[in-house]
Design a protein around this motif. Sequence first.
Motif, PDB file in Angstrom:
ATOM      1  N   GLU A 567       0.832  -1.210   0.000  1.00 53.18           N
ATOM      2  CA  GLU A 567       0.000   0.000   0.000  1.00 53.18           C
ATOM      3  C   GLU A 567       0.863   1.255   0.000  1.00 53.18           C
ATOM      4  O   GLU A 567       0.567   2.233  -0.715  1.00 53.18           O
ATOM      5  N   GLY A 570       2.312   1.523  -3.405  1.00 56.27           N
ATOM      6  CA  GLY A 570       1.291   1.932  -4.364  1.00 56.27           C
ATOM      7  C   GLY A 570       1.076   3.429  -4.355  1.00 56.27           C
ATOM      8  O   GLY A 570       0.901   4.057  -5.421  1.00 56.27           O
ATOM      9  N   ARG A 571       1.092   4.036  -3.163  1.00 55.72           N
ATOM     10  CA  ARG A 571       0.928   5.490  -3.084  1.00 55.72           C
ATOM     11  C   ARG A 571       2.089   6.208  -3.756  1.00 55.72           C
ATOM     12  O   ARG A 571       1.911   7.213  -4.435  1.00 55.72           O
ATOM     13  N   HIS A 574       1.859   5.407  -7.574  1.00 54.82           N
ATOM     14  CA  HIS A 574       0.561   5.701  -8.179  1.00 54.82           C
ATOM     15  C   HIS A 574       0.026   4.485  -8.929  1.00 54.82           C
ATOM     16  O   HIS A 574      -0.456   4.573 -10.062  1.00 54.82           O
ATOM     17  N   ARG A 575       0.131   3.350  -8.242  1.00 56.95           N
ATOM     18  CA  ARG A 575      -0.371   2.106  -8.819  1.00 56.95           C
ATOM     19  C   ARG A 575      -1.225   1.397  -7.788  1.00 56.95           C
ATOM     20  O   ARG A 575      -1.058   1.574  -6.572  1.00 56.95           O
ATOM     21  N   ASN A 576      -2.109   0.571  -8.273  1.00 60.22           N
ATOM     22  CA  ASN A 576      -2.945  -0.249  -7.406  1.00 60.22           C
ATOM     23  C   ASN A 576      -2.053  -1.252  -6.663  1.00 60.22           C
ATOM     24  O   ASN A 576      -1.278  -1.966  -7.312  1.00 60.22           O
ATOM     25  N   PRO A 577      -2.152  -1.322  -5.317  1.00 62.95           N
ATOM     26  CA  PRO A 577      -1.312  -2.291  -4.586  1.00 62.95           C
ATOM     27  C   PRO A 577      -1.501  -3.720  -5.074  1.00 62.95           C
ATOM     28  O   PRO A 577      -0.565  -4.531  -4.999  1.00 62.95           O
ATOM     29  N   GLY A 578      -2.690  -4.022  -5.594  1.00 64.51           N
ATOM     30  CA  GLY A 578      -2.920  -5.363  -6.112  1.00 64.51           C
ATOM     31  C   GLY A 578      -2.107  -5.682  -7.340  1.00 64.51           C
ATOM     32  O   GLY A 578      -2.009  -6.850  -7.739  1.00 64.51           O
ATOM     33  N   GLN A 579      -1.532  -4.658  -7.965  1.00 69.41           N
ATOM     34  CA  GLN A 579      -0.694  -4.866  -9.139  1.00 69.41           C
ATOM     35  C   GLN A 579       0.793  -4.901  -8.787  1.00 69.41           C
ATOM     36  O   GLN A 579       1.644  -4.871  -9.677  1.00 69.41           O
TER      37      GLN A 579
END
Length: 790
Positions: A567, A570-571, A574-579
Motif C-alpha cells: 500500500e 502503491g501510493r 501511483h499504482r494499485n497495490p494489487g498490481q
Amino acid sequence: MLLNRKNSGERWRIRPDGPGKVTGAMEYLTDMALPGMLVGLVLRSPYPHAAIRSIHVDQARKQPGVRAVLTHADMPGLNAYGIAIQDQPVLCHDRVRYVGDAVAAVAAETLEQAERALAAIEVDYEQLPVLDSPAKALAEDADLLHPHGNVLHRNAYKTGDVEQAFANCAHIVEETYCTPRQMHTYMETEGGLFVPETDGRLTVYAPTQHGFMDRLQLSRILAMPQGDIRVVSSPIGGSFGGKDELNIQPYGALLAMKTGYPVRIHNSRWESVRAGLKRHPMVITMRTGVDEEGHLIAHQVRVTADTGPYATLGAEVLNFATEHVTGPYQYANVDVESLSVFTNNGMSGEFRGFGGNQAIFALEGQMDRLAECLGMDPWMFRRLNLRAADDPGPFGQPIVRTDGAEQVWRALHDSRLWRERQAAIERKPSIACMPTGNPPTGLRDCYQGNSESKLPWLKEGIGAAYVMHGAGLGVGIPDPAGGRLQLAQDGRIEALFGYEEFGQGLIATLELMLIETFGLAAEDIRIRIGDTDVVPDSGSSTASRATSMMWKAVQNMRMPFMSALLEAAGRLLHRNPGQLHMGRGGIYGRADHGGAEQKLLLPYRALAAATEEPLTAETRFSYPVSPVDRVGAHFLYTYAAVAVKVEVNTLTGRVRVIDQFHTVAAGPVMNPQGYLGQIEGGSSMALGFTLTEDAIMSGGHYVTRNLDTYLVPTIAEQTGQVDVLPIEDLPPGDSHGPRGIGEIGSVGLAPAIAAAVRQAVGKWVCKLPIDPAELQERPYFTQKAVAVHE
C-alpha cells in the motif's frame, strides 16, 4: 527426500552464522571484555550438606585489588531464584545442600586477586548427613532438605484395573531401567559480562535460553524494575537446556551494581561440572502384560527421579516422563506413579529430551522383551498396539490428529536397515559360522561361511525403537509466542524474535522462511534476536517450539506486512497495490494477465526513506495446548523411528554404532541442512547417553570432575552412514505447520542400540551407559582351545 551428508539440493545453504563460528571470528558473550572491567568469582560449598555457623569476609575485603565481597547480608532483593519455584538461594545463609551451592561472591581487578579473596573468606561449616540417593532421602529419619520435605513433586495416571488385568495376561515382563546423570558439555561454559550503565540501568551479556525470564528473575534479586535491565543472550556456544535456568547471572549482576564497574565471570569446566545442571538420573520399574494375541492389556510404571537439591524444572521434567512412559501405544489398563526426590547430589534440570529419553528407553525395552516372549517380530508387535490417528494422547487428552505414527512405522519397516535385519534372520546359518558350538545370536553369525572372513569376536545386530514426543510446554505452563517484522531505514526487512541461537540453526531456518514467504534475497533480511531491549517476548527457546512458533508468526504477519509495504509503495508509484508484489531487492509490478514483471520498480531502501511511519507487523499468540485440565498434557506430537546397526566386540565389551536410519514425521522441512544437523547432533548426544556418559557421584561429591574422565562422543565415534527420512505430510486442514525436531533425534537411539545389542550377543541392557563388562565373552580362540583339549 532422504537426507544425509552425501546428498544436496538447491535449498542447502551456508548458515549465516556458520563462517564466524567455525573460523572463530564470531565473538561469543563470554569472549567480551571492556576496559577497566573486574573479574568475578563465586565461593561454593566444599560439602554436599552442611549447616553454616558463620561467614567472615573482613580479610577478603582487605585484599589488594578487591572491589566487592558479597554474602547473603548484601542482597538487595529476593535471595532466591528458579524458573518455576524460587527455592535456590543466590547466596546461602544457613545451610548448603550440594557442592555447588554459592556462599559468597567477589570482584577484583585481576583473576589472581579474586582467587586470593576467595581463599581469605572464612566459613564455619557443620557437616550434616548426606542424602546421596532418593532412597536415603525418602527414609523416615532423613533430614528434611526443605520445609515441605524431600519430595519435590508427585504425579500419577491411572485407567482401568491393572491388577485384575495382570491376572488375565498370557505374558508379563517386569524390568527396572536405570539412566545416568548426563552432562550438557556445551563448548561455552557459563559466563558473561555485566555492565552498569551511566543511567542506572544494567546490561547483561550472558548465554541463556530465555532472556525475558532471566530479566524477570534478576529484577527480583536486584530489586530493580524489569525495564531497567537489558539482557543480550545470543550467540551461545551450546546449551541443550543447561542454560535455561540462571547460573552466573545473579553474581555478575550483583557485583556490577555494587561496584559500578563492568564485571566478567566465566566458569571453568570444573566450576561448570559442580554447579551446572545435569540430566535427571531415573530409576524406572515397568511391569507390562499382553494377551495371547499380543495386545497390551496391563502397564504399570514406577518412576523415581533424583532432582538434586533444588527444584528448577524438576517437576516439569517428571510430568513429561510420566506422560511418555506410555508412549504411542494403546493399553486397556494403565497405572503410573512417579516422584521427584530432593537429594544432596548435583543439580538436575532441563536437558534435551526433557525426561523423554529416560522414559522411552524403558518403554521400548519392554516392547522388545514382550515381542520376544510372544515370538513375534518386534516391529510387527508395535504395529499391533499402535495408537490410531484419531486416538487420544497418553493422558487420554485430545490431541491434534496426525498420521505420523503409521507413517514412521511404515518408513522404518521398509528401510534398508530393517530389510537387512529380516534377510539375515531368514537366512539359515551354516555350522562353519557358529563359534565352537554356540547357537547363533547376532547378524554376523547368520551369514553363511562368515567366520572365515570376519573376526569371530565382532558380532553385529540391528535394532529399532519408536518415539512419540510432545512439543511445547504442555497444559498449565504459560507459553507465549510472537514476533515482529519491520522495514528498517536502511531498507533491510528486519525480523525480530525473542529467541536465542545456540547452535540449533534458528537464524538459518528463519532466513529461509522469509526468503520463501516473501520472495526476498538473503541480503534483504536482517534477523535480530536475543536482546530484551529490542525484540518482543517470544517465550523460551526450548521444547522444540522455536521453529514452530517462528513459522506460525511469519504466517500470521505475512498478509499484514505485505499489505503495509504494497500500500505504501502503491501510493508512491501511483499504482494499485494489487498490481504490485514483493521480491528480491524491492517492489515489482504484476502484468495485466497476473504474471510478474521483471523490472524492479521501487527498492526497499527508497520505500523506507519515503515513508514517515515505520512499516511493521506484529503478532502475539500462545502455543497450542490440549483443552483439558491436566498439567503437562501436550497437544502436538512428533513421531519418529530409528534403526541402528551395531558392532559388539565381545573381547572388550565395547559397542560401536556403524549405521543409522531415522525417520521423522514433523511436517514440512524448513531447512534441510539444519534438519539433518539436528538429527545427527541429537543422535551423537544419545550415543554418549547410551555408551559412555555418566557424571559419577559418590557421597554427594563428583568423581567425574573434567572431560578427561567424562567421555563425550567425538566425530571419530560418528562412524557409518546416518540416513534421515523426513515425512512432510500433514493431515488436511492442519494449521500448526512444521513441528520442531531439536529433541526427537536424541530420544530413540538408546533403546534401538539396546535392541541391536540383544540381537548381536543375546544380552538385555537395562542400565545406561552400557557397561562393557556385561557384554564381554570368553575369547573365541580360548573357546576353541578348550574344545580341542576336551
